[in-house]
Design an enzyme around this catalytic site. Structure first.
Site, PDB file in Angstrom:
ATOM      1  N   ASP A  20       0.864  -1.122   0.332  1.00 36.81           N
ATOM      2  CA  ASP A  20       0.364   0.172   0.406  1.00 36.81           C
ATOM      3  C   ASP A  20       1.173   1.451   0.209  1.00 36.81           C
ATOM      4  O   ASP A  20       1.477   1.712   0.787  1.00 36.81           O
ATOM      5  CB  ASP A  20      -1.143  -0.107   1.552  1.00 36.81           C
ATOM      6  CG  ASP A  20      -2.152   1.262   1.744  1.00 36.81           C
ATOM      7  OD1 ASP A  20      -1.385   1.799   0.541  1.00 36.81           O
ATOM      8  OD2 ASP A  20      -2.133   1.635   2.153  1.00 36.81           O
ATOM      9  N   LYS A  82       2.535  11.221  -3.306  1.00 36.32           N
ATOM     10  CA  LYS A  82       1.692  10.363  -4.354  1.00 36.32           C
ATOM     11  C   LYS A  82       1.096  11.670  -5.138  1.00 36.32           C
ATOM     12  O   LYS A  82      -0.089  10.905  -6.352  1.00 36.32           O
ATOM     13  CB  LYS A  82       0.737  10.158  -3.070  1.00 36.32           C
ATOM     14  CG  LYS A  82      -0.259   8.685  -4.339  1.00 36.32           C
ATOM     15  CD  LYS A  82      -0.545   8.073  -2.739  1.00 36.32           C
ATOM     16  CE  LYS A  82      -1.944   6.701  -3.747  1.00 36.32           C
ATOM     17  NZ  LYS A  82      -2.576   5.855  -2.749  1.00 36.32           N
ATOM     18  N   GLU A 181      -7.146   0.548  -4.247  1.00 41.58           N
ATOM     19  CA  GLU A 181      -7.456   0.649  -3.078  1.00 41.58           C
ATOM     20  C   GLU A 181      -8.963  -0.537  -2.472  1.00 41.58           C
ATOM     21  O   GLU A 181      -8.725  -1.541  -1.916  1.00 41.58           O
ATOM     22  CB  GLU A 181      -7.027   1.793  -2.862  1.00 41.58           C
ATOM     23  CG  GLU A 181      -5.385   2.656  -2.877  1.00 41.58           C
ATOM     24  CD  GLU A 181      -4.854   3.970  -2.326  1.00 41.58           C
ATOM     25  OE1 GLU A 181      -5.830   4.088  -2.087  1.00 41.58           O
ATOM     26  OE2 GLU A 181      -3.902   3.977  -3.033  1.00 41.58           O
ATOM     27  N   ASP A 203     -12.718   6.025   2.514  1.00 37.34           N
ATOM     28  CA  ASP A 203     -11.254   6.043   2.724  1.00 37.34           C
ATOM     29  C   ASP A 203     -11.237   7.451   3.414  1.00 37.34           C
ATOM     30  O   ASP A 203     -11.087   8.144   2.186  1.00 37.34           O
ATOM     31  CB  ASP A 203     -10.252   5.525   1.626  1.00 37.34           C
ATOM     32  CG  ASP A 203      -9.340   5.378   2.250  1.00 37.34           C
ATOM     33  OD1 ASP A 203      -8.773   5.977   3.263  1.00 37.34           O
ATOM     34  OD2 ASP A 203      -8.154   4.815   1.460  1.00 37.34           O
TER      35      ASP A 203
END
Ligand code: ADP
Ligand code: MG
Length: 628
Positions: A20, A82, A181, A203
């Site tokens: 992850d 990211k 994800e 999330d």
């Protein structure tokens, strides 16, 4: 937690880890005999902050150690990289304003981060995080790790996914698959076992909020909709508590510390600790020690909840929008999964439960669940888990028709979507002005046995001798499964494209039948394909010799040489329709040998190359170029 059957015979095989790669934290997991396990660092930590710093000796510092350097060496320390992956300068102009680190000046779209006096692309920085996780895994497992499954947000586009793959490659990891994800989180909970249903994955991480709605059908996860807020998460909560603490301290100590980076960092750590404790206990103390002075303040959960209520409420709008986009009402959602460290907060859990009207899954650590799911996917790919399933994938291969009625596959069955592939093709006839792009789907080698999806002409390409034109064909399947095919003449820049929905009108049974047939007919098909390819090659060399026969080069040959060429032509023609490709190739080689001197005599390189039976090399990749 579901259990998986492990095939012991393959237990000795190379291990594939699941990763992850998060905005705030990154972590890796592997499949143990009892289920997926997090890979700890040497210090026992289960995740690494996604922070990378370039030390003065030119080496990289990653994770917790790099966090300290955010204060001591901010000009050489990067976080949240990211957000920049696969993005162009224009895409992130707003984002860049929020980043303290320097971006190299320039007009080019690619972003380069300046660390000290060196420049790095976002994938190069991400690769350092991956390297750290690879190191952890190798130390923990005592073996070399070279393959990984990495997760990406469901909304990541093709460029962002490609950048993630690049990061893996730079880190020395072969990225076997990128998994969404939310899909990984669902897998960690074993939701694929229910085979049918609607799953909402909520999330809330450090700096981003994502809501994804997935449809599970026959064990395949399809992304129905995504929504979220790219600047909403635990950081907002931290900032709010930080502001309160700074105000208190200013009045108690008579000193404003807001511009003292070191002090702010110390207070930030203290409020984060307090926030995290409040998820498990009804009250806590914000406790700061700085340069011999101490600040303490009790914080009750009730007050904390009042302080952050509006932040939590900001996640609800995107959730409602995602349901609207998927055409679903809350009661149609079968499972809700909590992901991200901030979903440990009880207020968040209550808000999610109220909105979706069902108790969300929270049995697994929400900040570990994505990595655990990646490890499950890795085990499936390694063949360690027998119960195979398909995830966000194309059920059938996609390709185009090339010379001889054979299929050239661009995107293979079971590729994760979105997916893209580009290949360069050439023409088979001198002066060819149009090429027909015939898009087909299926697993068989010949066009006639596949499903025709679409046809279009790329018109008015630059006339060239056969084999000289360069036509780039690009396939792109977006996250919704829409296939876009573009053909472009690389010389004139002319292009033409078409959009199709590959799954349109296909039932599950038809897909299965097509796959089954391809196994049954595999050998037959391969023979036929090879024979057809050999015939295409025979056509090329025969046409080239035909052309050469009217040239001066032909006249330079001796009588015997000419007779030998004629005989070789004849022998090739005799076996031309044979189904034995070896026989055809053998005669091609004989003709090739007989015409060697003729080829040498020729000045025309195109003809010479055809005579040598050589296909023209593709400049960039070195692949063979196929002909239409
Ligand atoms: P990302 O996916 O963005 O990399 P994570 O899922 O690791 O991030 O979430 C990180 C966030 O979760 C941080 O803001 C962290 O403070 C928060 N967090 C972690 N544990 C807790 C907890 N017990 N209570 C509240 N927030 C938490
Ligand atoms: Mg995350």
């Amino acid at each position: 937690m579901s259990t998986f059957q492990i095939d012991f015979s393959s237990a000795r095989k190379r291990r594939i880890i699941g990763i992850d790669l998060g905005t705030t934290n990154s972590l890796a997991a592997f499949m143990d005999l009892t289920g997926p396990e997090i890979i700890p660092g040497a210090d026992g930590s289960r995740m690494a902050p996604s922070i990378v710093s370039l030390a003065s000796d030119g080496s990289f510092v990653v994770g917790e150690a790099a966090r300290r350097l955010l204060i001591d060496a901010p000009e050489r320390t990067v976080y949240s990289v990211k957000r920049l992956m696969g993005r162009g300068r224009e895409d992130v102009a707003e984002e860049l304003k929020l980043f303290p680190f320097r971006i190299a000046e320039g007009s080019e779209q690619v972003i380069r981060l300046a660390l000290g006096d060196r420049l790095f692309t976002p994938p190069e920085i991400s690769a350092q995080i991956l390297k750290e996780l690879k190191r952890r895994a190798e130390q923990h497992l005592g073996e070399e790790i070279t393959q990984a499954v990495i997760t990406v947000p469901a909304y990541f586009n093709d460029a962002q996914r490609q950048a993630t793959r690049d990061a893996g490659r730079i880190a020395g990891l072969e990225v076997l698959r990128l998994v969404n994800e939310p899909t990984a989180a669902s897998l960690a909970y074993g939701l694929d076992k229910r085979r049918e249903g609607i799953v909402a994955v909520y999330d809330l991480g450090g700096g981003t909020f994502d809501i994804s709605i997935l449809r599970l059908h026959e064990g395949i996860f399809e992304v129905l909709s995504t929504n979220g807020d790219t600047h909403l998460g635990g950081d907002d909560i931290d900032n709010r508590l930080l502001a309160i603490a700074l105000e208190d301290i200013a009045s108690e100590w008579g000193e404003d510390l807001s511009y003292n980076g070191e002090a702010v960092q110390t207070i930030r750590q203290a409020v984060i600790r307090a926030k995290e404790e409040l998820s498990f206990q009804p009250a806590t103390v914000i406790d700061v020690e700085y340069r011999g002075r101490r600040y303490q303040r009790e914080l009750k959960r009730e007050l904390f909840e009042n302080l952050i209520r509006d932040i939590v409420d900001r996640t609800l709008g995107p959730c409602r929008q995602a349901m609207r986009d998927a055409g679903l009402e809350p009661e149609q959602i079968d499972e809700v999964v909590l992901v991200g460290g901030s979903t440990r907060i009880p207020l968040v859990r209550r808000a999610v439960e109220a909105l979706f009207q069902s108790k969300p899954h929270s049995e697994l650590n929400p900040d570990e669940v994505v990595a655990l799911g990646a490890a499950v996917q890795a085990a499936i790919l390694a063949g360690d888990v027998q119960d195979k399933l398909l995830l966000d994938v194309t059920p059938l291969s996609l390709g185009i028709e090339t010379m001889g009625g054979v299929v050239s596959r661009l995107i293979h069955r079971n590729s994760t979507i979105p997916a893209s592939a580009t290949e360069v093709f050439t023409t088979s006839v001198d002066g060819q002005r149009n090429v027909l792009i015939h898009v087909v789907q299926g697993e068989r080698e010949l066009v006639k046995d596949c499903r025709s999806l679409a046809r279009f002409d790329l018109k008015d390409i630059e006339p060239m001798p056969a084999g000289m034109a360069r036509i780039e064909v690009r396939f792109l399947i977006d996250a919704n499964g829409i296939l876009n095919v573009t053909a472009r003449d690389l010389r004139s820049g002319k292009e033409q494209s078409i959009e199709v929905k590959p799954s349109y009108g296909l039932t599950e049974e038809q897909v299965e039948a097509m796959i089954r047939e391809s196994y049954e007919k595999a050998e037959e098909d391969l023979n036929e394909r090879q024979a057809r390819e050999a015939r295409v090659e025979a056509d090329n060399i025969l046409a080239a010799v035909e052309k050469a026969r009217v040239s001066d080069a032909w006249l330079d040959l001796t009588e015997e040489e000419r007779a030998a060429v004629d005989a070789a032509i004849n022998e090739l023609q005799v076996v031309y329709h044979s189904s034995d490709h070896r026989l055809i190739r053998d005669r091609i080689e004989k003709l090739d040998a007989a015409t060697r001197r003729l080829a040498e005599n020729l000045m025309n390189t195109a003809v010479r190359q055809a005579l040598k039976g050589a296909r023209i090399e593709q400049e960039k990749t070195g692949n063979d170029v196929e002909r239409f």
